[in-house]
Design a protein around this motif. Structure first.
Motif, short mmCIF file in Angstrom:
data_model
loop_
_atom_site.label_atom_id
_atom_site.label_comp_id
_atom_site.label_asym_id
_atom_site.label_seq_id
_atom_site.Cartn_x
_atom_site.Cartn_y
_atom_site.Cartn_z
N ASP A 8 1.08 -0.96 -0.03
CA ASP A 8 -0.01 0.05 0.28
C ASP A 8 0.73 1.24 0.22
O ASP A 8 2.56 1.31 0.68
N PRO A 9 0.06 2.77 -0.41
CA PRO A 9 0.75 3.73 -0.75
C PRO A 9 1.97 3.87 0.70
O PRO A 9 2.90 4.45 0.65
N PRO A 10 1.10 4.26 1.68
CA PRO A 10 2.09 4.05 2.90
C PRO A 10 3.24 3.11 3.49
O PRO A 10 4.09 3.59 4.78
N LEU A 11 3.22 2.28 2.56
CA LEU A 11 4.78 1.98 3.04
C LEU A 11 6.37 2.81 2.66
O LEU A 11 7.58 2.69 2.79
N VAL A 12 6.10 4.56 2.42
CA VAL A 12 7.02 5.31 2.83
C VAL A 12 7.28 6.01 4.19
O VAL A 12 7.91 6.06 4.28
N SER A 13 6.00 4.91 5.40
CA SER A 13 6.62 5.24 6.83
C SER A 13 7.51 4.10 7.39
O SER A 13 7.58 3.64 6.11
N PHE A 100 9.65 -9.66 18.09
CA PHE A 100 9.08 -8.84 18.21
C PHE A 100 9.06 -7.67 18.81
O PHE A 100 8.21 -7.11 17.88
N GLN A 101 10.22 -6.56 18.38
CA GLN A 101 10.50 -5.40 17.90
C GLN A 101 10.17 -4.79 16.83
O GLN A 101 9.36 -4.25 15.74
N THR A 102 10.76 -6.20 15.41
CA THR A 102 10.39 -6.28 14.13
C THR A 102 8.75 -6.07 13.76
O THR A 102 8.01 -5.84 13.24
N ALA A 103 8.17 -7.82 14.33
CA ALA A 103 6.90 -7.57 14.33
C ALA A 103 5.90 -6.42 14.90
O ALA A 103 4.64 -6.34 14.06
N GLU A 104 6.15 -6.07 16.24
CA GLU A 104 5.55 -4.77 16.21
C GLU A 104 5.67 -3.49 15.37
O GLU A 104 4.41 -2.86 15.35
N GLY A 105 6.75 -3.05 14.79
CA GLY A 105 6.78 -2.49 13.62
C GLY A 105 5.78 -2.42 12.05
O GLY A 105 5.45 -1.35 11.99
N ILE A 106 6.02 -3.38 12.62
CA ILE A 106 4.84 -3.72 11.20
C ILE A 106 3.57 -3.55 11.51
O ILE A 106 3.11 -2.94 10.56
N ARG A 107 3.44 -4.14 12.52
CA ARG A 107 1.51 -4.21 13.32
C ARG A 107 1.34 -2.51 13.21
O ARG A 107 0.16 -2.22 13.13
N GLU A 108 2.17 -1.67 13.42
CA GLU A 108 1.94 -0.40 13.54
C GLU A 108 1.34 0.72 12.41
O GLU A 108 0.36 1.21 12.22
N ALA A 109 1.77 -0.22 11.44
CA ALA A 109 2.44 0.49 10.26
C ALA A 109 1.35 -0.31 9.00
O ALA A 109 0.71 0.54 8.56
N HIS A 110 1.09 -1.77 9.61
CA HIS A 110 0.08 -2.69 8.72
C HIS A 110 -0.93 -3.23 9.21
O HIS A 110 -1.31 -4.16 9.57
N PRO A 111 -1.45 -2.13 10.26
CA PRO A 111 -2.67 -2.94 11.20
C PRO A 111 -3.51 -3.95 10.55
O PRO A 111 -3.54 -4.99 11.13
N ASP A 112 -3.71 -4.36 9.12
CA ASP A 112 -5.48 -4.60 8.42
C ASP A 112 -3.67 -5.93 7.99
O ASP A 112 -5.09 -7.19 7.21
N LYS A 113 -2.98 -6.10 7.97
CA LYS A 113 -1.75 -7.18 7.56
C LYS A 113 -1.43 -8.24 8.24
O LYS A 113 -0.27 -8.43 8.35
N ASP A 114 -2.13 -9.08 9.38
CA ASP A 114 -1.97 -9.80 10.12
C ASP A 114 -0.77 -11.11 9.89
O ASP A 114 0.07 -11.33 10.20
N TRP A 115 -0.55 -11.97 8.74
CA TRP A 115 0.20 -12.27 7.81
C TRP A 115 1.88 -11.72 7.74
O TRP A 115 2.68 -12.28 8.51
N PHE A 116 1.54 -10.18 7.54
CA PHE A 116 2.65 -9.67 7.60
C PHE A 116 3.13 -9.24 8.92
O PHE A 116 4.65 -9.40 9.51
N HIS A 117 2.48 -8.96 9.61
CA HIS A 117 3.15 -9.22 11.45
C HIS A 117 3.60 -10.43 11.93
O HIS A 117 4.87 -10.28 12.53
N LEU A 118 2.91 -11.48 11.28
CA LEU A 118 3.77 -12.84 11.60
C LEU A 118 4.81 -13.02 11.13
O LEU A 118 5.80 -13.20 11.68
N VAL A 119 5.17 -12.81 9.73
CA VAL A 119 6.47 -12.79 9.09
C VAL A 119 7.67 -11.90 10.31
O VAL A 119 8.82 -12.35 10.40
#
Length: 285
Positions: A8-13, A100-119
């Motif tokens: 998604d466009p917020p990828l520049v975040s 967990f640091q990586t996963a939480e960073g992704i979760r904050e920026a991409h809350p709708d992509k739970d698979w990405f959090h798990l990665v």
């Protein structure tokens, strides 16, 4: 393999970092100075000496049956409490916190992509190999294709490959090496480590994740490609389509590293739910 649309466009975040909790962005991946430099250089010197085509093929055969251990994802995360990555100039704390640091960073920026959090949680679990007795130079660090000449952006390239026998090989020492132009990274033999092992482990255990997840895990340490743009002669259209996902992941893999450690006990229930959804039960490692 179906390739998803670009992220998604917020990828520049960029991940938010509290003042003092993390380093300035430009100070990450400093391979010229710092208190951990000697340890890091020694790891890469061994890696760049012994990672050859023959070595990688032997490791595929050794670990391809996934008979090392049977355990859950969370048990593997807990194992990383005992591992500090000797190739990383940015951290000197157990790898489990970084997951967990990586996963939480992704979760904050991409809350709708739970698979990405798990990665974010999964990406470094292949480092359990180091706790199985494998030397860190065969587990951690930036990856690179074997079977062709190392390109300019490979870390410490000019002072660590002198004793690698593949560089004396008439084919493996050329730019294309044993590959055809634009053959695709899926057909390239990468240096052996936690990326390739974890990718193959996920395939073996049939993780119910999208193709982007497998691709991120497999190539997240391939910095010469996703950060510096080298090895384009090996890439095909699928690689270029997947590149934005790997680059987006890298923001969180790199810039969430901080001495401010997460409350793992509070986060575990959420990530256990994701494990139960995408990769449940006792798995073959």
């Amino acid at each position: 393999m179906k390739v998803a649309a670009d992220p998604d466009p917020p990828l520049v975040s960029q991940p938010d970092m509290e003042p003092g909790a993390a380093k300035d962005k430009d100070s990450f991946r400093n391979y010229t100075s710092g208190p951990l430099l000697d340890r890091v250089f020694a790891t890469y010197k061994l890696m760049h000496t012994w990672q050859t085509v023959d070595f990688v093929r032997r490791k595929h055969a050794q670990f391809g049956g996934f008979s090392y251990k049977r355990m859950t994802v969370m048990e593997a995360v807990d194992m990383l409490d005992g591992l500090v990555d000797e190739s990383d100039p940015d951290v000197d704390f157990p790898n489990s916190f970084h997951a967990f640091q990586t996963a939480e960073g992704i979760r904050e920026a991409h809350p709708d992509k739970d698979w990405f959090h798990l990665v974010g949680l999964l990406h470094d679990l292949g480092k359990v190999l180091a706790l199985a007795g494998e030397p860190q130079w065969a587990v951690v660090g930036d990856t690179f294709p074997v079977g062709c000449r190392p390109q300019a952006s490979v870390v410490f390239r000019d002072c660590t490959f002198q004793a690698n026998p593949d560089l004396q090989h008439p084919l493996y020492s050329t730019e294309l090496g044993m590959y055809q132009p634009h053959c695709g990274l899926e057909n390239v033999l990468m240096s052996w480590g936690h990326d390739e092992y974890m990718y193959r482990m996920m395939k073996f255990n049939k993780f119910a994740l999208p193709p982007e997840a497998f691709y991120i895990v497999r190539f997240h340490s391939f910095y010469p490609w996703h950060k510096f743009g080298d090895y384009q002669q090996l890439c095909n259209e699928q690689d270029l389509a997947m590149l934005p996902w790997v680059q987006e992941f890298n923001k969180f893999d790199l810039y969430t590293k901080s001495s401010s450690l997460p409350d793992v006990a509070a986060l575990r229930p959420y990530y256990q739910g994701l494990v139960d959804k995408y990769c449940p039960g006792v798995l073959c490692w």
